[in-house]
Write a protein that holds these residues in place. Structure first.
Motif, PDB file in Angstrom:
ATOM      1  N   SER A 135       0.899  -1.177   0.245  1.00  0.00           N
ATOM      2  CA  SER A 135       0.037   0.080   0.121  1.00  0.00           C
ATOM      3  C   SER A 135       0.758   1.238   0.026  1.00  0.00           C
ATOM      4  N   SER A 161      -0.345   6.322   3.478  1.00  0.00           N
ATOM      5  CA  SER A 161      -1.734   6.201   4.101  1.00  0.00           C
ATOM      6  C   SER A 161      -1.704   6.883   5.486  1.00  0.00           C
ATOM      7  N   GLN A 173      -4.583   6.882   7.348  1.00  0.00           N
ATOM      8  CA  GLN A 173      -5.555   5.983   8.234  1.00  0.00           C
ATOM      9  C   GLN A 173      -5.065   5.275   9.392  1.00  0.00           C
ATOM     10  N   TRP A 205      -9.590   3.276   5.749  1.00  0.00           N
ATOM     11  CA  TRP A 205      -8.698   2.433   5.393  1.00  0.00           C
ATOM     12  C   TRP A 205      -9.451   1.302   4.239  1.00  0.00           C
ATOM     13  N   GLU A 248      -9.881   3.131   0.920  1.00  0.00           N
ATOM     14  CA  GLU A 248      -8.916   3.926   0.481  1.00  0.00           C
ATOM     15  C   GLU A 248      -8.419   3.602  -1.039  1.00  0.00           C
ATOM     16  N   ASN A 293      -5.210   6.862  -5.216  1.00  0.00           N
ATOM     17  CA  ASN A 293      -4.792   5.584  -5.332  1.00  0.00           C
ATOM     18  C   ASN A 293      -6.016   4.759  -5.875  1.00  0.00           C
TER      19      ASN A 293
END
Length: 132
Positions: A79, A82, A84, A120, A123, A129
């Motif tokens: 990933s 982020s 989150q 999350w 996302e 993204n």
């Protein structure tokens, strides 16, 4: 993966023997229970790795003649950056502070945790993204 599966299965057998020896020798239930639970975790991981190794292609780590370069290439998808996890950490910290200072703090931590979970999970459905 075959090597890792065998390692965990052997480790689980070692932990099982040590749990039995520890239980007989010390007669202490908490440590004995913890060791038997560690045996269960090791055997689950070892079984999963051994089960999965039969269904995937042989990796470079399973070939005794392999070089380091044989395992090069794409490792997988990770990933991107982020925010989150930060909101989940703040919400979790507030929730655990609620245990110490008062349950009323859960009214403030629950929305923060829900916001972090929502962000999350979704996302990759919005923002930069979106198409990954």
């Amino acid at each position: 993966m075959k090597v890792q599966g065998k390692m965990f299965i052997w480790l689980s057998l070692f932990v099982l023997i040590m749990a039995a020896v520890y239980g007989v020798w010390s007669k202490e239930p908490a440590g004995t229970t913890a060791l038997f639970l560690a045996f269960g975790l090791c055997i689950m991981i070892g079984y999963y790795l051994a089960f999965t190794a039969r269904r995937v292609d042989t990796g470079a780590q399973d070939n005794k003649e392999a070089d380091v370069a044989d395992d090069a290439g794409e490792v997988g998808f990770f990933s991107p950056h982020s925010w989150q996890p930060l909101s989940l950490a703040v919400g979790g910290a507030l929730a655990f502070m609620g245990v110490v200072f008062g349950w009323w703090l859960l009214y403030f931590s629950a929305p923060v945790i829900m916001f972090g979970l929502w962000g999350w999970v979704f996302e990759y459905y919005r923002g930069e993204n979106q198409n990954q």
